[in-house]
Design a protein around this motif. Structure first.
Motif, PDB file in Angstrom:
ATOM      1  N   ASP A   1       0.428  -1.575  -0.206  1.00 25.66           N
ATOM      2  CA  ASP A   1      -0.561   0.056  -0.292  1.00 25.66           C
ATOM      3  C   ASP A   1       1.370   1.178  -0.284  1.00 25.66           C
ATOM      4  N   THR A   2       0.399   2.378  -0.635  1.00 27.94           N
ATOM      5  CA  THR A   2       1.357   3.791  -0.610  1.00 27.94           C
ATOM      6  C   THR A   2       0.491   4.704  -1.030  1.00 27.94           C
ATOM      7  N   PRO A   3       1.346   6.336   0.082  1.00 27.97           N
ATOM      8  CA  PRO A   3       0.151   7.172  -0.188  1.00 27.97           C
ATOM      9  C   PRO A   3       0.266   7.514  -1.180  1.00 27.97           C
ATOM     10  N   GLY A   4      -1.259   8.083  -0.887  1.00 28.09           N
ATOM     11  CA  GLY A   4      -2.294   8.973  -2.705  1.00 28.09           C
ATOM     12  C   GLY A   4      -0.664   9.341  -3.161  1.00 28.09           C
ATOM     13  N   VAL A   5      -0.683   9.894  -4.257  1.00 21.40           N
ATOM     14  CA  VAL A   5       0.589  11.470  -4.849  1.00 21.40           C
ATOM     15  C   VAL A   5      -0.498  12.304  -5.533  1.00 21.40           C
ATOM     16  N   ARG A   6      -0.296  13.102  -5.012  1.00 24.94           N
ATOM     17  CA  ARG A   6      -0.537  14.670  -5.439  1.00 24.94           C
ATOM     18  C   ARG A   6       0.100  14.953  -6.682  1.00 24.94           C
ATOM     19  N   ARG A   7      -0.550  16.055  -7.375  1.00 24.37           N
ATOM     20  CA  ARG A   7       0.779  17.011  -7.829  1.00 24.37           C
ATOM     21  C   ARG A   7       1.245  18.202  -7.260  1.00 24.37           C
ATOM     22  N   LYS A   8       2.661  18.293  -7.649  1.00 27.99           N
ATOM     23  CA  LYS A   8       3.673  18.912  -6.850  1.00 27.99           C
ATOM     24  C   LYS A   8       2.945  19.727  -6.770  1.00 27.99           C
ATOM     25  N   SER A   9       2.521  20.567  -6.941  1.00 26.54           N
ATOM     26  CA  SER A   9       1.708  22.211  -6.802  1.00 26.54           C
ATOM     27  C   SER A   9       0.557  22.004  -5.563  1.00 26.54           C
ATOM     28  N   LYS A  10      -0.065  20.927  -5.025  1.00 27.63           N
ATOM     29  CA  LYS A  10      -0.551  20.405  -4.350  1.00 27.63           C
ATOM     30  C   LYS A  10       0.196  19.986  -2.706  1.00 27.63           C
ATOM     31  N   ILE A  11       1.131  19.407  -3.532  1.00 27.16           N
ATOM     32  CA  ILE A  11       1.978  19.202  -1.726  1.00 27.16           C
ATOM     33  C   ILE A  11       2.992  20.416  -0.595  1.00 27.16           C
ATOM     34  N   ILE A  12       1.938  20.870   0.083  1.00 33.13           N
ATOM     35  CA  ILE A  12       2.380  21.884   0.451  1.00 33.13           C
ATOM     36  C   ILE A  12       3.262  21.174   1.700  1.00 33.13           C
ATOM     37  N   GLU A  13       3.019  20.318   2.539  1.00 40.67           N
ATOM     38  CA  GLU A  13       3.090  19.899   4.008  1.00 40.67           C
ATOM     39  C   GLU A  13       4.930  18.663   3.569  1.00 40.67           C
ATOM     40  N   ASN A  14       5.944  18.942   4.296  1.00 40.68           N
ATOM     41  CA  ASN A  14       6.894  18.162   4.336  1.00 40.68           C
ATOM     42  C   ASN A  14       6.899  16.096   4.754  1.00 40.68           C
ATOM     43  N   ILE A  15       6.042  16.011   5.366  1.00 43.85           N
ATOM     44  CA  ILE A  15       5.577  15.550   5.557  1.00 43.85           C
ATOM     45  C   ILE A  15       4.786  14.810   4.854  1.00 43.85           C
ATOM     46  N   GLU A  16       3.693  15.593   3.225  1.00 42.06           N
ATOM     47  CA  GLU A  16       3.217  14.728   2.655  1.00 42.06           C
ATOM     48  C   GLU A  16       4.348  14.207   1.403  1.00 42.06           C
ATOM     49  N   PHE A  17       5.115  14.809   1.151  1.00 44.55           N
ATOM     50  CA  PHE A  17       6.231  15.250   0.133  1.00 44.55           C
ATOM     51  C   PHE A  17       6.899  13.580   0.313  1.00 44.55           C
ATOM     52  N   TYR A  18       7.153  13.816   1.878  1.00 50.04           N
ATOM     53  CA  TYR A  18       7.525  12.629   2.179  1.00 50.04           C
ATOM     54  C   TYR A  18       7.167  11.488   1.739  1.00 50.04           C
ATOM     55  N   SER A  19       6.456  11.458   1.599  1.00 52.02           N
ATOM     56  CA  SER A  19       5.095  10.225   1.246  1.00 52.02           C
ATOM     57  C   SER A  19       5.266   9.687  -0.220  1.00 52.02           C
ATOM     58  N   THR A  20       5.163  11.015  -0.857  1.00 55.26           N
ATOM     59  CA  THR A  20       5.133  11.203  -2.094  1.00 55.26           C
ATOM     60  C   THR A  20       6.866  10.523  -2.664  1.00 55.26           C
ATOM     61  N   MET A  21       7.387  10.779  -1.779  1.00 53.69           N
ATOM     62  CA  MET A  21       9.387  10.465  -1.859  1.00 53.69           C
ATOM     63  C   MET A  21       8.705   8.608  -1.761  1.00 53.69           C
ATOM     64  N   ARG A  22       8.476   8.242  -0.737  1.00 54.72           N
ATOM     65  CA  ARG A  22       7.907   6.948  -0.446  1.00 54.72           C
ATOM     66  C   ARG A  22       7.686   6.138  -1.947  1.00 54.72           C
ATOM     67  N   THR A  23       6.444   6.913  -2.743  1.00 56.84           N
ATOM     68  CA  THR A  23       5.860   5.898  -3.543  1.00 56.84           C
ATOM     69  C   THR A  23       6.160   5.399  -4.165  1.00 56.84           C
ATOM     70  N   PHE A  24       7.438   7.008  -5.066  1.00 58.58           N
ATOM     71  CA  PHE A  24       8.493   6.874  -5.775  1.00 58.58           C
ATOM     72  C   PHE A  24       9.239   6.295  -5.878  1.00 58.58           C
ATOM     73  N   LYS A  25       9.704   5.536  -4.521  1.00 60.73           N
ATOM     74  CA  LYS A  25      10.630   4.540  -4.085  1.00 60.73           C
ATOM     75  C   LYS A  25      10.308   2.886  -4.305  1.00 60.73           C
ATOM     76  N   THR A  26       8.449   2.519  -4.058  1.00 60.43           N
ATOM     77  CA  THR A  26       8.110   1.958  -4.312  1.00 60.43           C
ATOM     78  C   THR A  26       7.896   1.827  -5.432  1.00 60.43           C
ATOM     79  N   ILE A  27       7.855   2.128  -6.138  1.00 57.88           N
ATOM     80  CA  ILE A  27       7.392   1.203  -7.678  1.00 57.88           C
ATOM     81  C   ILE A  27       8.658   1.231  -8.192  1.00 57.88           C
ATOM     82  N   GLU A  28       9.480   1.974  -7.928  1.00 54.29           N
ATOM     83  CA  GLU A  28      11.515   0.768  -8.201  1.00 54.29           C
ATOM     84  C   GLU A  28      11.381  -0.284  -8.065  1.00 54.29           C
TER      85      GLU A  28
END
Length: 439
Positions: free
Chosen positions: A232-259
């Motif tokens: 299970d992965t965090p939801g990925v928003r558009r870059k312009s919608k990411i306003i929290e550092n935590i959500e940025f880290y969550s998005t990076m986790r998703t990218f790593k999971t895809i790899e």
């Protein structure tokens, strides 16, 4: 795993920091904001040749009416039940709070081995600064600093000692098996990724709420029925919608999971194919992973009679062209409608992702097609011929075609070649790479 260790405690005592140190990488998000970790996060650790699993949990808090806090408590209780050893983490700088006392009462009632771990002991003087933790009534306690690693070696030595004494007969080590396929569920926030995993497992394994962004870490779970790992992965928003550092880290986790995934389930909302869905699709394709598209909440959308299933599927394939040879399922993750064929199809996609064609068969089929319709050169007076082709020995399908003038072959012809390979060899849901080289 052979042995399971859970890290529990109230918010902001350093559980995720200790978890990352034990697993040897930054798998769990660490942030000064309290309540970052919500679901259970699994990781693998090794010390003195002994392997064991570690579970990070959300911060325990005094019971409130908040729905999310109740779900986090449930996840903590599940982790406690799964574990062989529990590390009860407290903060020596803050001291003992009501949540610590309540957590201690709960742990004393469970029949588990519990080690009290006093964190944030950055120097020797800190040990004598506060002794309130003795009142919690635990026999074994350890001073550590999760952030710089001091004291963790002694703690790990004790864990290994307990393992050898009490759990020597346990031999299962499922999640360590690298041959087990990994299927990651990716998509925008609140499309139903966690609900799908809960439906596969027939239990509330992951927290599900109506709050967008509930899942913040990539979460692995072994699905015994199909011998695979669901992520299970965090939801990925558009870059312009990411306003929290935590959500940025969550998005990076998703990218790593895809790899690290073998096949990705791209889950979209039945309300429509969004631009962000296309961005995630391109990301999966760029990483050369198998892909299956899941249109969730179809039961709600279908009643509106806006699109038929055939119209919606045609719309999606038009958006993802030329890589439109992708399985599409219309499902309701909540009601378990249409989900039973997803994992068998994932194994089918995985089979062709790892499939290698024999060179003589590939040439026998492809060369007559390419001879009948040769590439149109970019420059005049250049007659292009393709004389030989083969599949490269790689982990994903890559094909190389040898030509007299490869530099003049257009991108449109590459798409033509790819479509012909797909039509004859059924690489469904698998990105293909085509290369032209000088003969």
């Amino acid at each position: 795993m052979n042995y399971i260790v859970s890290i529990v405690g109230r918010t902001n005592v350093g559980k995720s920091t200790l978890f990352n140190r034990l697993v040897g990488r930054r798998k769990a998000i660490v942030h000064v904001t309290s309540g970052v970790t919500r679901d259970r996060i699994y990781g693998s650790s090794e010390w003195n040749g002994v392997q064991f699993s570690v579970i990070d949990t959300g911060g325990f808090s005094v019971l409130t009416n908040d729905v999310l806090e109740k779900e986090i408590r449930n996840q903590i209780f599940i982790a406690i039940k799964e574990s062989d050893i529990i590390l009860f983490l407290i903060d020596i700088k803050i001291g003992i709070l009501d949540a610590d006392r309540e957590m201690a009462q709960i742990l004393r009632k469970c029949q588990k081995i519990i080690l009290l771990v006093v964190n944030k002991v950055d120097n020797g003087k800190s040990i004598y600064s506060d002794t309130d933790f003795f009142r919690l009534g635990f026999e074994k306690y350890y001073y550590i600093s999760a952030i710089n690693g001091s004291g963790t070696g002694e703690l790990l030595d004790k864990l290994i000692e307990i393992f050898k004494q009490a759990f020597l007969k346990q031999k299962e080590n499922i999640l360590e098996n690298q041959s087990i396929p990994r299927f990651s569920i990716v998509g925008r926030p609140n499309v139903g990724k966690s609900t799908l995993i809960n439906s596969f497992l027939n239990k509330n394994h992951h927290i599900v709420t109506n709050i967008s962004g509930t899942t913040r870490d990539s979460l692995d779970v072994f699905y015994k029925k199909y011998e695979c790992i669901l992520v299970d992965t965090p939801g990925v928003r558009r870059k312009s919608k990411i306003i929290e550092n935590i959500e940025f880290y969550s998005t990076m986790r998703t990218f790593k999971t895809i790899e690290y995934a073998d096949v990705c389930f791209l889950m979209i909302d039945a309300c429509g194919w969004k631009k962000q869905d296309m961005n995630i699709f391109r990301l999966v394709k760029k990483n050369h992973k198998g892909i299956i598209i899941l249109v969730n909440k179809w039961d709600l959308f279908h009643n509106k009679n806006v699109y038929t299933q055939e119209d919606y599927e045609c719309l999606i394939r038009k958006q993802i062209y030329p890589f439109d040879n992708v399985p599409i399922f219309f499902i309701s993750a909540k009601n378990k409608d249409g989900i039973h064929d997803i994992l068998p199809m994932a194994y089918h996609v995985l089979k062709f992702r790892n499939h290698r064609l024999k060179t003589n068969i590939l040439n026998k089929i492809m060369l007559p097609i390419l001879k009948k319709k040769p590439p149109t050169p970019k420059k005049k007076n250049k007659f292009i011929t393709i004389k030989y082709c083969t599949q490269l020995p790689s982990c994903t399908p890559k094909f190389i075609f040898f030509s007299n003038f490869p530099q003049y072959i257009k991108k449109s012809y590459k798409r033509f070649v790819e479509n012909k390979i797909r039509s004859h060899f059924d690489f469904i849901g698998v990105p293909i790479q085509i290369f032209f080289r000088k003969k």
